[in-house]
Design an enzyme around this catalytic site. Structure first.
Site, PDB file in Angstrom:
ATOM      1  N   SER A 130      47.329  50.384  -5.164  1.00  0.00           N
ATOM      2  CA  SER A 130      48.244  49.356  -5.635  1.00  0.00           C
ATOM      3  C   SER A 130      47.468  48.228  -6.290  1.00  0.00           C
ATOM      4  O   SER A 130      46.357  47.894  -5.874  1.00  0.00           O
ATOM      5  CB  SER A 130      49.048  48.803  -4.457  1.00  0.00           C
ATOM      6  OG  SER A 130      49.726  47.617  -4.812  1.00  0.00           O
ATOM      7  N   TYR A 154      49.715  44.778   3.906  1.00  0.00           N
ATOM      8  CA  TYR A 154      49.925  45.970   3.086  1.00  0.00           C
ATOM      9  C   TYR A 154      48.793  46.139   2.077  1.00  0.00           C
ATOM     10  O   TYR A 154      48.202  47.215   1.956  1.00  0.00           O
ATOM     11  CB  TYR A 154      51.264  45.876   2.358  1.00  0.00           C
ATOM     12  CG  TYR A 154      51.377  46.846   1.203  1.00  0.00           C
ATOM     13  CD1 TYR A 154      51.576  48.203   1.424  1.00  0.00           C
ATOM     14  CD2 TYR A 154      51.268  46.407  -0.122  1.00  0.00           C
ATOM     15  CE1 TYR A 154      51.664  49.090   0.361  1.00  0.00           C
ATOM     16  CE2 TYR A 154      51.362  47.296  -1.186  1.00  0.00           C
ATOM     17  CZ  TYR A 154      51.561  48.632  -0.938  1.00  0.00           C
ATOM     18  OH  TYR A 154      51.639  49.510  -1.988  1.00  0.00           O
ATOM     19  N   LYS A 158      45.604  49.054   1.634  1.00  0.00           N
ATOM     20  CA  LYS A 158      45.248  49.797   0.424  1.00  0.00           C
ATOM     21  C   LYS A 158      43.756  49.665   0.124  1.00  0.00           C
ATOM     22  O   LYS A 158      43.080  50.646  -0.211  1.00  0.00           O
ATOM     23  CB  LYS A 158      46.074  49.300  -0.762  1.00  0.00           C
ATOM     24  CG  LYS A 158      47.538  49.677  -0.710  1.00  0.00           C
ATOM     25  CD  LYS A 158      47.735  51.193  -0.815  1.00  0.00           C
ATOM     26  CE  LYS A 158      49.198  51.575  -0.957  1.00  0.00           C
ATOM     27  NZ  LYS A 158      49.389  53.038  -1.038  1.00  0.00           N
ATOM     28  N   TYR A 304      50.954  38.807 -14.231  1.00  0.00           N
ATOM     29  CA  TYR A 304      50.259  39.891 -13.554  1.00  0.00           C
ATOM     30  C   TYR A 304      50.443  41.162 -14.376  1.00  0.00           C
ATOM     31  O   TYR A 304      51.467  41.822 -14.292  1.00  0.00           O
ATOM     32  CB  TYR A 304      50.895  40.088 -12.167  1.00  0.00           C
ATOM     33  CG  TYR A 304      49.960  40.573 -11.079  1.00  0.00           C
ATOM     34  CD1 TYR A 304      49.101  39.685 -10.455  1.00  0.00           C
ATOM     35  CD2 TYR A 304      49.963  41.900 -10.668  1.00  0.00           C
ATOM     36  CE1 TYR A 304      48.263  40.116  -9.437  1.00  0.00           C
ATOM     37  CE2 TYR A 304      49.130  42.338  -9.658  1.00  0.00           C
ATOM     38  CZ  TYR A 304      48.282  41.440  -9.037  1.00  0.00           C
ATOM     39  OH  TYR A 304      47.441  41.863  -8.037  1.00  0.00           O
TER      40      TYR A 304
END
Length: 371
Positions: A130, A154, A158, A304
């Site tokens: 991600s 989270y 990753k 982003y």
């Protein structure tokens, strides 16, 4: 005439949103995908839809990736030459509230898969990572060389998984590892048969907009309109899920062809603002999307989006769909499936046997389980 042997590719979490689209892309590329899923966050009826899309039996084994011996058995039975790892929890907010659950499941799941792969001598793996591993970047577009600074449990899981894969590759160069850091997957298969079906209130923008358009929710709350962007709303790199699926297939192709491990971004390389998504969805649906501005949301950044040149040069992959395509296909999926997979008939779970229940004799579609 001898039938061509299609290489088996294990898809952990393959019944989910991205996994199901990758299943279709793998079939079209000449592979035999094998789904491994416990259906804790997916719907078994997706197997029926996949059979319709691919016109073939859908191989699926119901189980948890944390069960290492079970995973090893699946790899052996289907003679898998590679695995794509999707299985894992993925809600940023929930990870903040329940970090132990996320570390245990996400990191433990990868470790279990890798141990099973090692025992079966299957050493080619694509990890679905991600862009959240980058945290809040100083500038855009984001390249793979940017420092990683994850800001949620989270995202930390990753990055931890990426580090495990890097250590494994260093210890044993026979491993072929592809890490895909993708941005914001949206859209659905153009057929409208498979798509995103979030439980409860959607965490992501696109499924929320689709639910507003279809009347399930009254309006969209836009978090912040004072960012240093053209219209004041946050800008993100939205990527059509079919392009993302194609990126996973390109990663498998590259690893099997030349054994060069890599970490690449998958995105369009362009940003679209929240209001830009709203306007595009209005064009696609012909409906007005009511929205209200609210305060900025903690942790959100202004812009982003990805630099995708490395994926192009290493994998020969580049996104083909724009925001209008994404909104069109999202709207088609929502129209055909206003309640997602929930009201679909056909295949259902048999909780006691642990397999999928057999349909009635006149049911047209059956996915073989546990072959």
């Amino acid at each position: 005439m001898t039938k061509k042997i299609e290489p088996g590719v294990l898809l952990t979490g393959g019944a989910g949103y991205i996994g199901s689209h990758t299943f279709v892309a793998l079939v079209e590329a000449g592979y035999q995908p094998v789904i491994l899923d416990d259906f804790s966050n997916s719907h078994p009826v997706v197997l029926q839809r996949l059979q319709q899309l691919t016109d073939r039996d859908v191989l699926c084994e119901r189980g948890n990736v944390l069960d290492t011996s079970f995973v090893a058995g699946v790899l052996r039975r289907h003679r898998c030459v590679a695995a794509i790892h999707f299985a894992g929890f993925k809600a940023v907010g929930e990870s903040v509230q329940r970090p132990l659950m996320y570390y245990s499941n996400n990191v433990g799941g990868l470790l279990s898969l890798l141990q099973a792969m090692e025992t079966t001598d299957c050493r080619t793996v694509v990890f679905s990572s991600s862009a959240t591993v980058y945290g809040d970047p100083a500038t855009v577009p984001i390249t793979e060389q940017f420092p990683c600074a994850p800001e949620s449990p989270y995202a930390h899981t990753k990055l931890m998984c990426e580090n495990i894969l890097a250590s494994l590759r260093t210890s044993d160069p026979s491993w072929r590892v592809g890490v895909l850091r993708y941005f914001n997957p949206v859209g659905a298969h153009p057929s409208g048969l498979i798509g995103e079906d979030p439980s409860g209130i959607p965490n992501n923008l696109m499924p929320y907009v689709t639910q507003v358009a279809v009347g399930k929710r009254s309006s969209l709350n836009v978090f912040g309109n004072d960012y240093p962007t053209p219209d004041g709303t946050g800008v993100r790199d939205y990527l059509h899920v079919t392009d993302l699926a194609a990126g996973h297939v390109a990663a498998v192709d590259a690893l099997l062809a030349n054994a060069q491990s890599f970490t690449v971004n998958l995105g369009t390389g362009e940003g679209t603002s929240v209001l830009g998504v709203v306007r595009a969805f209005e064009r696609a649906s012909g409906r007005t999307i009511p929205f209200e501005f609210g305060p900025r949301r903690a942790g959100d950044v202004a812009q982003y989006f990805a630099d995708v040149s490395l994926a192009d040069s290493l994998l020969g992959w580049r996104a083909t769909c724009n925001i209008d395509d994404m909104c069109r296909d999202s709207w088609h999926w929502q129209q055909r499936n206003p309640d997602g997979y929930r009201n679909s008939s056909g295949i259902s779970l048999n909780q006691q046997s642990g397999d999928l229940a057999q349909p009635k004799p006149n049911d047209p579609l059956l996915s073989p389980i546990g072959i």
